[in-house]
Design a protein around this motif. Structure first.
Motif, PDB file in Angstrom:
ATOM      1  N   TYR A 151      -4.086  16.039  -4.534  1.00  0.00           N
ATOM      2  CA  TYR A 151      -4.744  15.104  -3.617  1.00  0.00           C
ATOM      3  C   TYR A 151      -6.065  15.700  -3.127  1.00  0.00           C
ATOM      4  CZ  TYR A 151      -1.563  11.178  -2.671  1.00  0.00           C
ATOM      5  OH  TYR A 151      -0.826  10.030  -2.760  1.00  0.00           O
ATOM      6  N   HIS A 154       0.864  -1.173   0.000  1.00  0.00           N
ATOM      7  CA  HIS A 154       0.000   0.000   0.000  1.00  0.00           C
ATOM      8  C   HIS A 154       0.901   1.222   0.000  1.00  0.00           C
ATOM      9  CE1 HIS A 154      -3.780   2.120   0.592  1.00  0.00           C
ATOM     10  NE2 HIS A 154      -3.130   2.916   1.418  1.00  0.00           N
ATOM     11  N   THR A 155       0.615   2.195  -0.865  1.00  0.00           N
ATOM     12  CA  THR A 155       1.450   3.386  -0.985  1.00  0.00           C
ATOM     13  C   THR A 155       0.757   4.597  -0.377  1.00  0.00           C
ATOM     14  OG1 THR A 155       0.572   3.784  -3.205  1.00  0.00           O
ATOM     15  CG2 THR A 155       2.636   2.569  -3.051  1.00  0.00           C
ATOM     16  N   LEU A 156       1.513   5.383   0.363  1.00  0.00           N
ATOM     17  CA  LEU A 156       1.028   6.589   1.007  1.00  0.00           C
ATOM     18  C   LEU A 156       2.047   7.700   0.780  1.00  0.00           C
ATOM     19  CD1 LEU A 156       1.097   4.018   3.322  1.00  0.00           C
ATOM     20  CD2 LEU A 156      -0.714   5.445   4.256  1.00  0.00           C
ATOM     21  N   CYS A 194      -4.220   2.803  -4.836  1.00  0.00           N
ATOM     22  CA  CYS A 194      -3.331   3.696  -4.096  1.00  0.00           C
ATOM     23  C   CYS A 194      -2.076   4.063  -4.872  1.00  0.00           C
ATOM     24  CB  CYS A 194      -2.961   3.056  -2.758  1.00  0.00           C
ATOM     25  SG  CYS A 194      -2.100   1.463  -2.937  1.00  0.00           S
ATOM     26  N   LEU A 228      -2.360   6.612  10.419  1.00  0.00           N
ATOM     27  CA  LEU A 228      -2.329   5.916   9.129  1.00  0.00           C
ATOM     28  C   LEU A 228      -1.073   5.067   8.935  1.00  0.00           C
ATOM     29  CD1 LEU A 228      -4.278   5.633   6.849  1.00  0.00           C
ATOM     30  CD2 LEU A 228      -3.325   7.659   5.789  1.00  0.00           C
ATOM     31  N   GLU A 270      -7.918   4.615  -0.348  1.00  0.00           N
ATOM     32  CA  GLU A 270      -8.261   3.309   0.199  1.00  0.00           C
ATOM     33  C   GLU A 270      -9.651   2.895  -0.257  1.00  0.00           C
ATOM     34  OE1 GLU A 270      -7.714   3.227   4.414  1.00  0.00           O
ATOM     35  OE2 GLU A 270      -5.615   3.876   4.279  1.00  0.00           O
ATOM     36  N   SER A 323       3.349  11.271   2.781  1.00  0.00           N
ATOM     37  CA  SER A 323       3.262  12.117   3.965  1.00  0.00           C
ATOM     38  C   SER A 323       3.961  13.447   3.693  1.00  0.00           C
ATOM     39  CB  SER A 323       3.920  11.427   5.167  1.00  0.00           C
ATOM     40  OG  SER A 323       3.806  12.229   6.316  1.00  0.00           O
ATOM     41  N   ARG A 325      -0.316   0.451  10.620  1.00  0.00           N
ATOM     42  CA  ARG A 325       0.254  -0.587   9.754  1.00  0.00           C
ATOM     43  C   ARG A 325       1.523  -1.176  10.348  1.00  0.00           C
ATOM     44  NH1 ARG A 325      -2.247  -0.520   4.858  1.00  0.00           N
ATOM     45  NH2 ARG A 325      -3.736   1.176   4.560  1.00  0.00           N
ATOM     46  N   SER A 331      -3.828   8.834   1.814  1.00  0.00           N
ATOM     47  CA  SER A 331      -3.932   7.464   1.334  1.00  0.00           C
ATOM     48  C   SER A 331      -5.242   7.273   0.598  1.00  0.00           C
ATOM     49  CB  SER A 331      -3.867   6.485   2.525  1.00  0.00           C
ATOM     50  OG  SER A 331      -4.153   5.169   2.116  1.00  0.00           O
TER      51      SER A 331
END
Length: 337
Positions: A235, A155-157, A256, A204, A173, A159, A208, A171
Motif C-alpha cells: 500500500y 467501497h473496500t478498505l 478500490c 475513514l 479513492e 484496516s 461512512r 483506501s
C-alpha cells in the motif's frame, strides 16, 4: 450474399460505439457549453458515417464524409492522449494532501494521516497528523466493505491493527476537486485522479457508517504477520508511486477493489480473476471462498455479525472506543481487541 455490403454494415457498429465513446469523453472533460457544441458536431458526423456505411454504397459524397470522420477521429484520439493526470488542482479538503511514508527497519512514520472529525458529509473539522508505528507490533488486518449504491457495489478498505492499540486504515479513492461529485461513468473517461488515503478509523470508516449512513461490514482477515507486513508495505509503495507520478482513476481497472486484489496476489499469485472483483459488493464472499476470512462459520453468519452500523452509532468519541465498539461480536476478533 453481398460481402462488401455486409462488411460495411459490420464496420458501422464500431463506428457507432466510437461515436458514443467520444461524446461521453467530451461531456466529462469539457465545460458543459463547449461539450454540448463539440459533442453535437461529433455525433452528427459519426452518425452520418454510420448511415453511409449501413446503406448501399454509391452516394457521391460518401468518401468526403468518411474522410472527414476519419480526420475527426484522429483529432479526438490526439486530444484524448494529451490528457494528463496532475497533482495541481483545487482539491477537496479530504483529499488535499498526499500520504508520505518513511520506513526504517520496524519503524514506520506516516505523514498526512487523515483524522477528520465528521459531523455530517459537509460539516467537519479537518485534521492531518503525523503518526508513528512499530511494524514488529503489526498483528491484524480487517476487510471493510461500505455499501453506497445497492447490494452489488461497495467501497473496500483495509484496516491494520497493532498490538499497542494503534490502527491505520487504507483506501484508494478518487481525488475529487472542490464541488465535484463521484461518477462511475466519469471514472471511465479520465475524469478523476486517484489517491491512497491513510486515516484514523473514526475518520475513514465512521464517516461512512455515521455521517453518510452507508451500510458497513467488517471481516477479520486470515494472514500471518509476514503477509500483513507485505500488504501494508505494498500500500505504501503504491501511495508513494502516486505521489511521484499521478494517475487517473479507472472505474474498471484501477479502483478500490482491484488494488486490493493486486496486493493479495503478491501473497498468493494463484488467486483467480472473478466477476466479484467488478461487483465489489460481493468481494468479501470472494475472499471467504479463497480462505481469506475467519473459518468455521458460514459466510452468511460472518456477514450478519460483521454489520457494524448499530454499534458504530453508539460508539463513544474516543478513537479506540470506536474501534473496539465496531468489532464487538465479529468472528475471529478476540474480545480484548
Amino acid at each position: 450474399m453481398n460481402w462488401r455490403r455486409l462488411a460495411r454494415a459490420l464496420l458501422a457498429v464500431p463506428v457507432f460505439l466510437v461515436t458514443a465513446w467520444g461524446a461521453l469523453a467530451l461531456w466529462f472533460q469539457l465545460a458543459p457549453a463547449l461539450a454540448l457544441f463539440l459533442g453535437a458536431a461529433w455525433c452528427l458526423l459519426g452518425l452520418a458515417a454510420v448511415l453511409v456505411l449501413a446503406r448501399a454504397p454509391g452516394w457521391r459524397h460518401e468518401r468526403k464524409l468518411l474522410l472527414a470522420a476519419a480526420l475527426a477521429l484522429l483529432s479526438m484520439l490526439g486530444w484524448w492522449h494529451s490528457l494528463a493526470p496532475s497533482h495541481e488542482r483545487p482539491w477537496a479538503d479530504d483529499v488535499a494532501r498526499l500520504l508520505v511514508s518513511r520506513v526504517d527497519g520496524d519503524r514506520l512514520e506516516l505523514q498526512n494521516v487523515r483524522a477528520f472529525e465528521w459531523r455530517t458529509e459537509t460539516d467537519y473539522t479537518p485534521r492531518w497528523e503525523t503518526r508513528r508505528y512499530d511494524l514488529a507490533r503489526l498483528e491484524s488486518a480487517d476487510l471493510v466493505l461500505s455499501y453506497w449504491m445497492g447490494p452489488h457495489i461497495a467501497h473496500t478498505l483495509v484496516s491494520f491493527g497493532f498490538s499497542d492499540g494503534q490502527r491505520v486504515v487504507f483506501s484508494l479513492e478518487i481525488r475529487k476537486e472542490r464541488g465535484e461529485e463521484f461518477s462511475a461513468i466519469g471514472g471511465f473517461f479520465r475524469k478523476f485522479e486517484q489517491v491512497i488515503v491513510a486515516a484514523d478509523e473514526r475518520d475513514l470508516i465512521r464517516t461512512r457508517s455515521n455521517a453518510r449512513s452507508e451500510q458497513v461490514y467488517l471481516y477479520r482477515l486470515r494472514a500471518t504477520p509476514t503477509q500483513l507486513r507485505s500488504v501494508l508495505l505494498e500500500y505504501l509503495e503504491r501511495a508513494e508511486a502516486l505521489r511521484r507520478r499521478p494517475e487517473f482513476y479507472n472505474t474498471l481497472t484501477s479502483n478500490c477493489t482491484t488494488i486490493l486484489f493486486e496486493l493479495a496476489r503478491h501473497i498468493d499469485p494463484t488467486l483467480p480473476l472473478d466477476y466479484r472483483l467488478l461487483a465489489s459488493g460481493h468481494f468479501a464472499e470472494y475472499a471467504y471462498d479463497h480462505g481469506a476470512l475467519t473459518p468455521g462459520l458460514p459466510y452468511a453468519v460472518l456477514r450478519e455479525r460483521g454489520h457494524i452500523n448499530a454499534r458504530a452509532r453508539k460508539a463513544g468519541p474516543d478513537a479506540m472506543d470506536y474501534s473496539r465498539a465496531i468489532r464487538i461480536g465479529v468472528p475471529g476478533i478476540p474480545a480484548s481487541d
